[in-house]
Scaffold this motif. Sequence first.
Motif, PDB file in Angstrom:
ATOM      1  N   MET A 348      -0.995  39.534  73.339  1.00 11.74           N
ATOM      2  CA  MET A 348      -1.787  40.173  72.284  1.00 11.74           C
ATOM      3  C   MET A 348      -3.036  39.322  72.070  1.00 11.74           C
ATOM      4  SD  MET A 348      -0.718  41.219  68.383  1.00 11.74           S
ATOM      5  CE  MET A 348       0.221  42.671  68.808  1.00 11.74           C
ATOM      6  N   LEU A 349      -4.146  39.813  72.610  1.00 11.96           N
ATOM      7  CA  LEU A 349      -5.403  39.069  72.639  1.00 11.96           C
ATOM      8  C   LEU A 349      -6.304  39.558  71.507  1.00 11.96           C
ATOM      9  CD1 LEU A 349      -7.213  37.064  74.218  1.00 11.96           C
ATOM     10  CD2 LEU A 349      -7.821  38.953  75.721  1.00 11.96           C
ATOM     11  N   CYS A 350      -6.826  38.634  70.710  1.00 10.99           N
ATOM     12  CA  CYS A 350      -7.538  39.009  69.480  1.00 10.99           C
ATOM     13  C   CYS A 350      -9.020  38.649  69.560  1.00 10.99           C
ATOM     14  CB  CYS A 350      -6.904  38.310  68.282  1.00 10.99           C
ATOM     15  SG  CYS A 350      -5.135  38.665  68.119  1.00 10.99           S
ATOM     16  N   SER A 351      -9.859  39.590  69.104  1.00  9.33           N
ATOM     17  CA  SER A 351     -11.316  39.426  69.204  1.00  9.33           C
ATOM     18  C   SER A 351     -11.944  39.037  67.869  1.00  9.33           C
ATOM     19  CB  SER A 351     -11.938  40.749  69.692  1.00  9.33           C
ATOM     20  OG  SER A 351     -11.738  41.780  68.740  1.00  9.33           O
ATOM     21  N   ILE A 352     -11.239  38.273  67.064  1.00  8.53           N
ATOM     22  CA  ILE A 352     -11.677  38.028  65.689  1.00  8.53           C
ATOM     23  C   ILE A 352     -13.012  37.289  65.611  1.00  8.53           C
ATOM     24  CG2 ILE A 352     -10.421  35.845  65.397  1.00  8.53           C
ATOM     25  CD1 ILE A 352      -9.706  36.888  62.536  1.00  8.53           C
TER      26      ILE A 352
END
Length: 770
Positions: A348-352
């Motif tokens: 689960m890769l997050c672009s925050i």
Amino acid sequence: MVLRIFTCLIAVFLIGGRFSPLLAQKKSKQKKEDNSPERIILADKGQTLYRIVVPSAATADEQKAANVLQDYLLQISGAALPIIEADRSRSRYEIVLGQNERLGELGLPINLNELKEDGFLIKTDSLRLIIAGGNEKGTLYGVYSFLEKYLGCRMYSPKVKVVPRQATIMLDKIDDLQVPVIGFRDTHYRVTWDEEYTDWHKLDHDAKGGRPDWGMWVHTFNELVPPDVYYDEHPEYFAMVNGKRLPTQLCLTNHDVLDITIQNLRRKIAENPEAKYWSVSQNDNRNFCTCDNCKAIDDREDSPSGSIIQFVNQVADQFPDKMISTLAYEYGRAAPKTLIPRDNVNIMLCSIEAYRDKPIEADTTSADFVKDVQDWGKIAKDIIVWDYVIQFNHLISPFPNLHTLKPNIQFFAKNGVNALFEQGNREVGGEFAALRAYLLSKLMWNPEEDVARLMSDFLNGYYGAAAKPIQQYIDEMTQAQAASSQPLRIFGSPNEASTSYLSPELMKRYEELFNAAELAVADSVQLLERVRIARLPLEYAWMEQAKKKYAGEGGVFQKFGDRWEASTTFRSKVDDFTDLCIREGVTQVKEWSTSPDEYRTANYRLLAQGMNEHLAYGKKVTFISPGNNAVTAEHAKMLTDGVRGSQDYTYNWFSFSGQDLEVVIDLEELQPVRRIESAYFQYGFWLRLFPRKVEYSLSADGENYTVVSAVNNTLPIDQYGGQQRDFIGEFTPQNARYVKVKAYSIGNTPGWHPGAGRPANMLIDEIVVE
């Protein structure tokens, strides 16, 4: 027997008298080959020759698809198509649904494996219409796509649906295969939390926004190894941070932690065996373990994801029939150098961290994130991207990022991402919430969709005659943002945008456009309400900018002679805004906090405090603590400038970390003082905390001080919501020239706090002396 004969006579009469167009079709078709390209007439003037054929062992979703199709065809044409099972009598006038045995009988070369779970084929074959779908909801999705694409139906929101009436339903030749690139699609907007909306737009959540395929979703370390159970007796199970064990994250090289995680996860899976995905993922803080064993792995892999992947791989080995998901988020976002996630590990890769003014792939500031997406795409079999499309500190605020939605989704799809979670607003409302949800849902299904066409269709269908000025508003704001070259941040604000897309000149222009939009639909109560809801972000931005200016032109207060008065425009906007939010069902204006009523209360507090030219107004403030490195010239003026902070802690609040506040104010002459107050802001779980005590002292000479009041804090520090509190000291009047204020920090947060062991931030806005 008599009844049966009577019924047959009526049927003959109806066919002879009313079915002539359909009979003409029937006679014409009998003379043609089965693959005739002529049109199919499904219904004419409320009558039909067709029936809907479902598999003899139809799944629940296939049966639902038949019921949906039957219902909408009746609404559109007035024709009631019967639903029969495939083992009943055959006819050439059939709508064949699902993975149907009729397909084999007809000799149609349809590769059902190609459709996967959600794909579908819509196809005409001679006189038949075929809608065949994948193993899960493919057929249901196919029915909704048929209704939308070929019969003109629309569902813009759960409350706004278009079902056009047609006397005759006539179909040209169709051969439409759709298989989504993105296998799991979730648009996190509350407006999508509706069963039919979810199915119509092919989303993977239920009517309450839950994800049935997921047993545990995210940030699960504490749930799997609870600190309140283990920390006191086994601090070694938890992260080593700056030489001390803290319950912020797990120690991922401790064998007991692995055993406990597997044991507790096995118990949870037994309680929900149908769920496929189970999250074993870091908590929402950056304090990961740096013990020798964890650090050795992370150093070898050039990323803290090293110890994470090694740990999660071991968990995944114990559950080969499940997908074990873990976060590539903040400190663990970069892929490991040599470790490969197991085939049943989901990343689960997050672009925050990414800005939103440009597509991620084209933005040089996102180069690291782009590399991370590409690197994970090379080594992981299953990737979900947690993407962010809203401004979290100001959920109801203009946020011109619509032009980035398509290229970002295309970038993710191109790099092996097979699942997307688009985080919008978990609360009701938000800027163009229905439009954003609509566009995101369509693009996740097909990243090549024409966004201009989709947006035009939505605006015209949702806003009617107001569509043109609203489209112009969107276009002009997007152009203004691009021309400014300022980044668009998901934690930004309307005040940050006051020199770009929300400048005073542009705000006036936007007002003109919305005035035109309201005028265009003034004769429709429903459309006018929708336009006013679309205008809420503009009203919110106006109020937030007025509070930042505070006094003078465009501020909350204006001066008339020697008297300050509240702006009547501001006062009226507060109530109009709040009342419309409540009518619409808006729950929060900030993430995790500030309901519309709380927003009204915060603004009423501001109005009640007024612009107060008190004894310390404009006087010099000398800082003893924090030290000079934390204090700017602006900060030095902030505590006595008369400007009060409100619910946005990023403006008109002086913030510093890990120290007491101790300041001295020079009143410039000896005078009686009877009351001192100072205001503080708390946002408990985000390390912005009230002082534990505030102490007020007076002095005539600046050397010898007498404590005249001490106020203790009595509120807890474990709340998500934002709070403001005035610490007020009242006492017998005393002559003084110097006022000292000391606010005592709680120091580092306790072990149970999400920010365990980290220094608390203190926020103060004004010291009032009377």
